[in-house]
Design an enzyme around this catalytic site. Structure first.
Site, mmCIF file in Angstrom:
data_model
loop_
_atom_site.group_PDB
_atom_site.id
_atom_site.type_symbol
_atom_site.label_atom_id
_atom_site.label_comp_id
_atom_site.label_asym_id
_atom_site.label_seq_id
_atom_site.Cartn_x
_atom_site.Cartn_y
_atom_site.Cartn_z
ATOM 1 N N LYS A 104 -1.379 -15.518 32.877
ATOM 2 C CA LYS A 104 -0.215 -15.026 32.140
ATOM 3 C C LYS A 104 0.979 -14.782 33.053
ATOM 4 O O LYS A 104 2.076 -15.252 32.772
ATOM 5 C CB LYS A 104 -0.581 -13.740 31.395
ATOM 6 C CG LYS A 104 -1.135 -13.954 30.025
ATOM 7 C CD LYS A 104 -2.524 -14.558 29.959
ATOM 8 C CE LYS A 104 -3.615 -13.614 30.366
ATOM 9 N NZ LYS A 104 -4.967 -14.133 30.099
ATOM 10 N N TRP B 282 -11.130 -6.718 24.621
ATOM 11 C CA TRP B 282 -11.047 -8.183 24.508
ATOM 12 C C TRP B 282 -12.431 -8.696 24.086
ATOM 13 O O TRP B 282 -13.440 -8.310 24.682
ATOM 14 C CB TRP B 282 -10.644 -8.775 25.864
ATOM 15 C CG TRP B 282 -10.513 -10.271 25.885
ATOM 16 C CD1 TRP B 282 -9.876 -11.054 24.968
ATOM 17 C CD2 TRP B 282 -11.026 -11.159 26.890
ATOM 18 N NE1 TRP B 282 -9.952 -12.375 25.347
ATOM 19 C CE2 TRP B 282 -10.659 -12.466 26.516
ATOM 20 C CE3 TRP B 282 -11.755 -10.970 28.061
ATOM 21 C CZ2 TRP B 282 -10.993 -13.580 27.273
ATOM 22 C CZ3 TRP B 282 -12.084 -12.079 28.825
ATOM 23 C CH2 TRP B 282 -11.708 -13.372 28.433
ATOM 24 N N ASP C 47 -10.207 -4.754 34.757
ATOM 25 C CA ASP C 47 -9.786 -6.094 34.346
ATOM 26 C C ASP C 47 -8.255 -6.078 34.317
ATOM 27 O O ASP C 47 -7.652 -5.363 33.512
ATOM 28 C CB ASP C 47 -10.344 -6.412 32.948
ATOM 29 C CG ASP C 47 -9.955 -7.816 32.498
ATOM 30 O OD1 ASP C 47 -9.257 -8.535 33.245
ATOM 31 O OD2 ASP C 47 -10.348 -8.203 31.375
HETATM 32 N N1 PLA Z 1 -9.138 -10.295 30.326
HETATM 33 C C1 PLA Z 1 -8.385 -10.005 29.262
HETATM 34 C C2 PLA Z 1 -8.189 -8.595 28.873
HETATM 35 C C3 PLA Z 1 -7.761 -11.047 28.555
HETATM 36 O O1 PLA Z 1 -6.997 -10.739 27.509
HETATM 37 C C4 PLA Z 1 -7.953 -12.370 28.951
HETATM 38 C C5 PLA Z 1 -7.318 -13.512 28.202
HETATM 39 C C6 PLA Z 1 -8.747 -12.609 30.084
HETATM 40 C C7 PLA Z 1 -9.326 -11.538 30.742
HETATM 41 C C8 PLA Z 1 -9.048 -13.959 30.641
HETATM 42 O O2 PLA Z 1 -8.014 -14.787 30.802
HETATM 43 P P1 PLA Z 1 -8.088 -16.062 31.758
HETATM 44 O O3 PLA Z 1 -9.542 -16.406 31.938
HETATM 45 O O4 PLA Z 1 -7.359 -17.112 31.034
HETATM 46 O O5 PLA Z 1 -7.461 -15.631 33.016
HETATM 47 N N2 PLA Z 1 -7.101 -13.312 26.829
HETATM 48 C C9 PLA Z 1 -6.355 -14.291 26.015
HETATM 49 C C10 PLA Z 1 -6.977 -15.662 26.030
HETATM 50 C C11 PLA Z 1 -4.950 -14.426 26.522
HETATM 51 C C12 PLA Z 1 -8.423 -15.761 25.675
HETATM 52 O O6 PLA Z 1 -8.911 -15.081 24.758
HETATM 53 O O7 PLA Z 1 -9.088 -16.545 26.362
HETATM 54 C C13 PLA Z 1 -6.292 -13.720 24.592
HETATM 55 O O8 PLA Z 1 -5.653 -14.336 23.738
HETATM 56 O O9 PLA Z 1 -6.851 -12.627 24.352
#
Ligand code: PLA
Length: 425
Positions: free
Chosen positions: A270, A152, A234
């Site tokens: 989510k 991510w 995570d």
């Molecule tokens: N960890 C991972 C692996 C994630 O994909 C995301 C969210 C988070 C943590 C953190 O999410 P939160 O703070 O909202 O609980 N990833 C999203 C959103 C869904 C983003 O990038 O903020 C994504 O589209 O990858």
């Protein structure tokens, strides 16, 4: 005299000169966020056919944001109880964190009794930030974190801004579009120095949708033990990978059962659809209640200057669901419903691409990858063409949020991908 000449001179100063004198004149423009920037571009597009598959936010089969029924019920229970708006303690809603930790580690987890230090967090991102800050200050062995390649995008600045050096371990194999397990093992066995921190996606790996099998997780756990690597989990998608919150907790529970003192980040964005409520938890396995108390005190010292204490409403919703047997059962059904709809979309997309359109390439990974995302293998230039010519938005690495597809837009999406692959868009 002096004053008059000053007035005369400053009156002649042009706006351009004034601008260059601004305190912020040297601040460079930064790039848009790799994920949230896609939503901005999507919102600016006026074409009625537009589709946003950028951010991982669940949509129902009508393409609408989905508020879970159990959340609505929890909110009406809360409303009837007329709660106050007092500050929460620094580490948040104690009953919520207790129940969140139980959900992740399992009700019969040994450390649950001996000592898990935990705190509410500003969703998963906040949990990661608290965890990274805690380790930067108190993990005595290393300031190096290994992230899977790819990971991510926000993991990098979270750890870097917390004082870590960020490195990568092999994860994805672009030729098979699956896990490069041999590469992963080799990197953890030989490349990562002993005691490094290793970030692991507990389930539904983002962006690839590729997870290790239970057997592979067991091997990773052994390697971490042998090389004294610190497992930092995570878990942003518990329930989204398989539709079962306990099956998706396998890796976390296995590591803990093997005696690892893990760090864990949880998000309820989510799996409860509480995106904007920012509900999450950070926890650390400690040796005993006395150690837990010391770690608890340091978590407070980290959090207090960051944001003092977390928001209350979302934690109350999540806790109402976790603590109420009926709502909990309903929630499990709704998580499964979301996971199943995504699986149906995977099957449909695979079918249209391979059977109806005969799009060149092997699209088996659309079905085999799990969780919210599919790592399509589309190249950056194809993603640009899809946005510019077909109004279809995804991240530049070719990741699509499967949850953005539905009965009404999937055919148009598949035809657009087909055009991008054949170069006929
Ligand atoms: N960890 C991972 C692996 C994630 O994909 C995301 C969210 C988070 C943590 C953190 O999410 P939160 O703070 O909202 O609980 N990833 C999203 C959103 C869904 C983003 O990038 O903020 C994504 O589209 O990858």
């Amino acid at each position: 005299m002096l004053a008059a000449s000053f007035t005369r001179r400053s009156a002649g100063v042009g706006a351009g000169v004034l601008r260059s004198l601004s305190t912020w004149s040297a601040v460079p423009a930064g790039p848009p966020d790799a994920i949230l920037g896609v939503t901005e571009a999507f919102k600016a597009d006026k074409d009625p056919r537009k589709i946003n598959l950028g951010v991982g936010a669940y949509r129902d089969d009508q393409g609408k944001p989905y508020v879970l029924d159990c959340v609505k019920k929890a909110e009406s229970i809360l409303e009837a109880s007329k709660p106050d708006k007092e500050y929460l303690p620094i580490t948040g809603h104690a009953e919520f964190t207790k129940n969140a930790v139980k959900l992740a580690y399992g009700a019969d987890s040994t450390p649950l009794k001996a000592g898990i230090s935990s705190t509410q967090s500003i969703s998963g991102t906040g949990a990661l930030r608290i965890g990274a800050a805690f380790l930067a200050r108190h993990y005595p062995h290393s300031k190096v974190v290994y992230l899977p390649s790819p990971s991510w995008g926000n993991h990098v600045p979270i750890f870097r801004d917390s004082g870590f050096e960020v490195r990568n371990y092999t994860y994805f194999d672009p030729t098979t579009l699956g896990l490069n397990f041999e590469g992963l093992k080799a990197d953890l066995l030989t490349k990562a120095p002993e005691n490094s921190v290793v970030l692991l996606h507990a389930c539904a790996h983002n962006p690839t949708g590729v997870d290790p099998t239970p057997e592979q997780w067991a091997e990773i756990s052994d390697i971490c033990k042998e090389r004294k690597l610190f497992p930092f989990f995570d878990m942003a998608y518990q329930g989204f990978a398989s539709g079962s919150t306990s099956r998706d907790a396998f890796a976390v529970r296995h590591f803990v059962s093997q005696g690892h003192q893990i760090a864990l980040c949880q998000s309820f964005a989510k799996n409860m659809g509480l995106y904007g409520e920012r509900v999450g938890a950070f926890s650390l396995v400690t040796a005993d209640p006395e150690e837990k108390a010391r770690v608890d005190s340091q978590l407070k010292i980290i959090i207090r200057p960051m944001y003092s204490n977390p928001p209350v409403h979302g934690a109350r919703i999540a806790n109402t669901i976790l603590a109420n047997e009926d709502l909990y059962t309903q929630w499990e059904g709704e998580v499964k419903g979301m996971a199943d709809r995504i699986i149906t979309m995977r099957e449909k997309l695979h079918n249209i691409l391979t059977h109806d359109l005969k799009t060149p390439g092997d699209w088996g990974h659309i079905k085999s990858q799990i969780g919210m995302f599919s790592f399509t293998g589309l190249k950056k230039a194809q993603t640009v063409a899809l946005a510019d010519k077909a109004h279809v938005y995804m991240t530049a690495d070719g990741r699509i949020s499967m949850a953005g597809l539905n009965a009404s837009n999937i055919a148009y999406f598949a035809e657009s991908v087909d055009g991008a692959v054949k170069g006929t868009l």
